[in-house]
Scaffold this motif. Structure first.
Motif, mmCIF file in Angstrom:
data_model
loop_
_atom_site.group_PDB
_atom_site.id
_atom_site.type_symbol
_atom_site.label_atom_id
_atom_site.label_comp_id
_atom_site.label_asym_id
_atom_site.label_seq_id
_atom_site.Cartn_x
_atom_site.Cartn_y
_atom_site.Cartn_z
ATOM 1 N N MET A 1 0.758 -1.341 0.228
ATOM 2 C CA MET A 1 0.052 0.004 0.065
ATOM 3 C C MET A 1 0.754 1.165 0.138
ATOM 4 S SD MET A 1 -3.045 1.239 2.675
ATOM 5 C CE MET A 1 -3.961 2.611 2.637
ATOM 6 N N LYS A 2 0.633 2.209 -0.666
ATOM 7 C CA LYS A 2 1.298 3.597 -0.923
ATOM 8 C C LYS A 2 1.106 4.223 0.458
ATOM 9 C CE LYS A 2 0.895 6.107 -4.498
ATOM 10 N NZ LYS A 2 0.581 7.063 -5.617
ATOM 11 N N GLN A 3 2.294 4.909 0.733
ATOM 12 C CA GLN A 3 2.384 5.627 2.113
ATOM 13 C C GLN A 3 2.025 7.209 1.927
ATOM 14 O OE1 GLN A 3 3.161 4.419 5.079
ATOM 15 N NE2 GLN A 3 2.755 2.393 3.880
ATOM 16 N N TYR A 4 2.182 7.560 0.619
ATOM 17 C CA TYR A 4 1.885 9.019 0.489
ATOM 18 C C TYR A 4 1.215 8.992 -0.807
ATOM 19 C CZ TYR A 4 5.104 10.252 3.869
ATOM 20 O OH TYR A 4 5.790 10.344 5.136
ATOM 21 N N TYR A 5 0.410 9.990 -1.077
ATOM 22 C CA TYR A 5 -0.585 10.363 -2.215
ATOM 23 C C TYR A 5 -0.312 11.835 -2.448
ATOM 24 C CZ TYR A 5 -2.856 5.795 -1.279
ATOM 25 O OH TYR A 5 -3.182 4.727 -0.931
ATOM 26 N N LYS A 6 0.113 12.164 -3.812
ATOM 27 C CA LYS A 6 -0.078 13.595 -4.314
ATOM 28 C C LYS A 6 -1.348 14.189 -4.402
ATOM 29 C CE LYS A 6 4.089 12.846 -7.150
ATOM 30 N NZ LYS A 6 4.734 13.132 -8.392
ATOM 31 N N ILE A 7 -1.432 15.589 -4.347
ATOM 32 C CA ILE A 7 -2.718 16.059 -4.205
ATOM 33 C C ILE A 7 -3.737 15.759 -5.328
ATOM 34 C CG2 ILE A 7 -2.024 18.199 -5.454
ATOM 35 C CD1 ILE A 7 -3.874 19.765 -3.550
ATOM 36 N N GLY A 8 -3.252 15.520 -6.630
ATOM 37 C CA GLY A 8 -4.182 15.289 -8.003
ATOM 38 C C GLY A 8 -4.412 13.868 -7.505
ATOM 39 N N GLU A 9 -3.787 12.818 -6.864
ATOM 40 C CA GLU A 9 -4.430 11.458 -6.888
ATOM 41 C C GLU A 9 -5.476 11.494 -5.771
ATOM 42 O OE1 GLU A 9 -0.809 8.392 -7.252
ATOM 43 O OE2 GLU A 9 -0.490 10.008 -5.633
ATOM 44 N N ILE A 10 -5.341 12.261 -4.535
ATOM 45 C CA ILE A 10 -6.097 12.491 -3.651
ATOM 46 C C ILE A 10 -7.456 12.873 -4.189
ATOM 47 C CG2 ILE A 10 -6.684 13.692 -1.365
ATOM 48 C CD1 ILE A 10 -5.246 11.186 -0.633
ATOM 49 N N SER A 11 -7.397 14.047 -4.913
ATOM 50 C CA SER A 11 -8.475 14.714 -5.517
ATOM 51 C C SER A 11 -9.363 13.920 -6.462
ATOM 52 C CB SER A 11 -8.086 15.939 -6.547
ATOM 53 O OG SER A 11 -9.159 16.542 -6.827
ATOM 54 N N GLU A 12 -8.606 13.047 -6.979
ATOM 55 C CA GLU A 12 -9.347 11.885 -7.889
ATOM 56 C C GLU A 12 -10.218 11.043 -7.166
ATOM 57 O OE1 GLU A 12 -8.332 8.931 -11.749
ATOM 58 O OE2 GLU A 12 -6.722 10.381 -10.932
ATOM 59 N N ILE A 13 -9.137 10.542 -6.291
ATOM 60 C CA ILE A 13 -9.904 9.291 -5.517
ATOM 61 C C ILE A 13 -11.111 9.686 -4.686
ATOM 62 C CG2 ILE A 13 -9.453 7.869 -3.261
ATOM 63 C CD1 ILE A 13 -6.449 7.849 -4.232
ATOM 64 N N TYR A 14 -11.090 10.948 -4.102
ATOM 65 C CA TYR A 14 -12.282 11.252 -3.106
ATOM 66 C C TYR A 14 -13.110 12.345 -3.805
ATOM 67 C CZ TYR A 14 -9.604 9.201 0.679
ATOM 68 O OH TYR A 14 -9.232 8.240 1.603
ATOM 69 N N GLY A 15 -12.817 12.843 -4.968
ATOM 70 C CA GLY A 15 -13.866 13.740 -5.898
ATOM 71 C C GLY A 15 -13.952 14.826 -5.139
ATOM 72 N N ILE A 16 -12.715 15.426 -4.508
ATOM 73 C CA ILE A 16 -12.643 16.755 -3.793
ATOM 74 C C ILE A 16 -11.580 17.635 -4.419
ATOM 75 C CG2 ILE A 16 -11.893 17.619 -1.795
ATOM 76 C CD1 ILE A 16 -12.491 15.013 -0.047
ATOM 77 N N GLY A 17 -12.081 18.686 -4.762
ATOM 78 C CA GLY A 17 -11.400 19.676 -5.518
ATOM 79 C C GLY A 17 -10.115 20.018 -4.754
ATOM 80 N N LYS A 18 -8.956 20.351 -5.466
ATOM 81 C CA LYS A 18 -7.869 20.756 -4.846
ATOM 82 C C LYS A 18 -7.903 22.186 -4.051
ATOM 83 C CE LYS A 18 -4.982 18.899 -8.796
ATOM 84 N NZ LYS A 18 -4.148 19.233 -9.824
ATOM 85 N N ASP A 19 -8.786 22.883 -4.555
ATOM 86 C CA ASP A 19 -8.972 24.091 -3.703
ATOM 87 C C ASP A 19 -9.496 23.684 -2.216
ATOM 88 O OD1 ASP A 19 -8.098 25.790 -5.645
ATOM 89 O OD2 ASP A 19 -10.462 26.313 -6.387
ATOM 90 N N SER A 20 -10.450 22.789 -2.129
ATOM 91 C CA SER A 20 -11.021 22.204 -0.929
ATOM 92 C C SER A 20 -10.099 21.511 0.008
ATOM 93 C CB SER A 20 -12.075 21.381 -1.154
ATOM 94 O OG SER A 20 -13.340 21.897 -1.603
ATOM 95 N N LEU A 21 -9.106 20.827 -0.677
ATOM 96 C CA LEU A 21 -8.100 20.280 0.062
ATOM 97 C C LEU A 21 -6.986 21.324 0.804
ATOM 98 C CD1 LEU A 21 -7.041 17.278 -2.464
ATOM 99 C CD2 LEU A 21 -8.157 17.036 -0.188
ATOM 100 N N MET A 22 -6.769 22.133 0.004
ATOM 101 C CA MET A 22 -5.823 23.061 0.451
ATOM 102 C C MET A 22 -6.625 24.382 1.382
ATOM 103 S SD MET A 22 -3.610 25.099 -2.830
ATOM 104 C CE MET A 22 -4.930 24.711 -4.036
ATOM 105 N N TYR A 23 -7.782 24.341 1.417
ATOM 106 C CA TYR A 23 -8.782 24.739 2.364
ATOM 107 C C TYR A 23 -8.610 24.174 3.659
ATOM 108 C CZ TYR A 23 -12.869 26.699 4.907
ATOM 109 O OH TYR A 23 -13.725 27.081 5.697
ATOM 110 N N TYR A 24 -9.002 22.756 3.520
ATOM 111 C CA TYR A 24 -8.653 21.942 4.870
ATOM 112 C C TYR A 24 -7.513 22.053 5.359
ATOM 113 C CZ TYR A 24 -12.657 19.576 2.858
ATOM 114 O OH TYR A 24 -13.914 19.034 2.250
ATOM 115 N N GLU A 25 -6.388 22.268 4.849
ATOM 116 C CA GLU A 25 -5.014 22.455 5.327
ATOM 117 C C GLU A 25 -4.965 23.880 5.890
ATOM 118 O OE1 GLU A 25 -0.389 22.785 3.576
ATOM 119 O OE2 GLU A 25 -1.958 22.086 2.227
ATOM 120 N N GLU A 26 -5.733 24.993 5.236
ATOM 121 C CA GLU A 26 -5.603 26.212 5.775
ATOM 122 C C GLU A 26 -6.234 26.113 7.507
ATOM 123 O OE1 GLU A 26 -7.384 29.215 3.879
ATOM 124 O OE2 GLU A 26 -6.073 28.735 2.003
ATOM 125 N N LEU A 27 -7.295 25.167 7.467
ATOM 126 C CA LEU A 27 -8.235 25.114 8.693
ATOM 127 C C LEU A 27 -7.215 24.206 9.768
ATOM 128 C CD1 LEU A 27 -11.645 24.325 7.338
ATOM 129 C CD2 LEU A 27 -10.700 26.613 8.537
#
Length: 278
Positions: A1-27
């Motif tokens: 199992m992969k230990q790390y995922y890039k933002i593009g992979e996470i966005s595709e897997i979860y159907g979450i926009g990159k902007d939302s991922l960065m917003y979660y990071e800001e929070l």
């Protein structure tokens, strides 16, 4: 199992926009590592948090509340956040049920008017006491009446609705009863439920000479002439305000031939009126 995922992979897997991922990071909800090239790298801890975030967002829980929960997770806090959502869901169900019942009421009102109201017949009807919300204003035409109704709705909020409300009307200026050609309105109103505690107008219980007609809102004067003749011939006396109720109007249909209006004149037999005075 992969230990790390890039933002593009996470966005595709979860159907979450990159902007939302960065917003979660800001929070501060997720804290991805950085690779040598500066790319965000999401680890397994970030993945399970995203699992929870996505599921809780489906419940429409705020990000602030999700952050609080992620920072303090236990069986008790898990039950608590689900119980909070259950409460909100029940409130939404109540609101939707109230909306549904209101729509049913409007549809029934339209059906009753269209199918049950007898047209172009002058008759005497006994009507029980009615409550209403009224706004006094000098009104000379249908457009002005509609504006007053809008003001009335603004003043009383959700107590007054427009579409499918067959209980909105106007009050004629009683000083003009003997000059039908000069008749104008001095108030607009909306009847309210019998158990409503907020009202500023009462239509007394009693006998009313009524008639209903199809057509333009301003065809009332000729119908009132017929009603006045009926009142005189049958030895009645007018004992209150003449009112006009818009059963079906411009809000329900743009076809004027489908508009339905009812005029009601409160009356008593002249002999009964004299007897009461004595």
């Amino acid at each position: 199992m992969k230990q790390y995922y890039k933002i593009g992979e996470i966005s595709e897997i979860y159907g979450i926009g990159k902007d939302s991922l960065m917003y979660y990071e800001e929070l501060g909800i997720i804290k991805p590592d950085r690779g040598e090239n500066g790319y965000r790298l999401y680890n397994i801890k970030d993945v399970w948090k995203l699992n929870l975030i996505k599921e809780l967002r489906n419940f429409d829980i705020s990000m602030k509340r999700i952050k609080e929960y992620l920072e303090d997770r236990s069986i008790e806090t898990t039950k608590q956040i689900l119980q909070e959502e259950m409460k909100l869901t029940n409130e939404k169900i109540q609101e939707l049920t109230a909306n549904k019942n209101n729509i049913i009421k409007r549809l029934k009102s339209i059906d009753v008017v269209v199918s049950d109201l007898e047209l172009n017949k002058i008759q005497v009807v006994h009507i029980n006491l009615r409550k209403a919300l009224k706004l006094n204003a000098s009104i000379s035409n249908e457009g002005e009446a509609d504006c007053i109704i809008k003001r009335l709705q603004k003043q009383y909020g959700d107590k007054i609705y427009i579409l499918g409300n067959g209980n909105i009307g106007v009050v004629y200026d009683e000083d003009k009863f003997d000059k039908i050609g000069d008749l104008k309105y001095n108030a607009a109103f909306s009847l309210v439920d019998d158990d409503e505690s907020e009202y500023n107008m009462i239509l007394d219980e009693g006998n009313y000479v009524t008639t209903a007609y199809k057509g333009a809102f301003d065809e009332d004067k000729k119908h009132i002439q017929y009603m006045m003749r009926y009142i005189k011939q049958n030895k009645y006396k007018i004992v209150g305000n003449i009112i006009k109720i818009c059963k079906i109007n411009i809000h329900e249909t743009s076809v004027k031939e489908e508009h339905i209006t009812e005029i009601q004149i409160p009356v008593r037999k002249i002999d009964d009126f004299k007897e009461q005075l004595n």
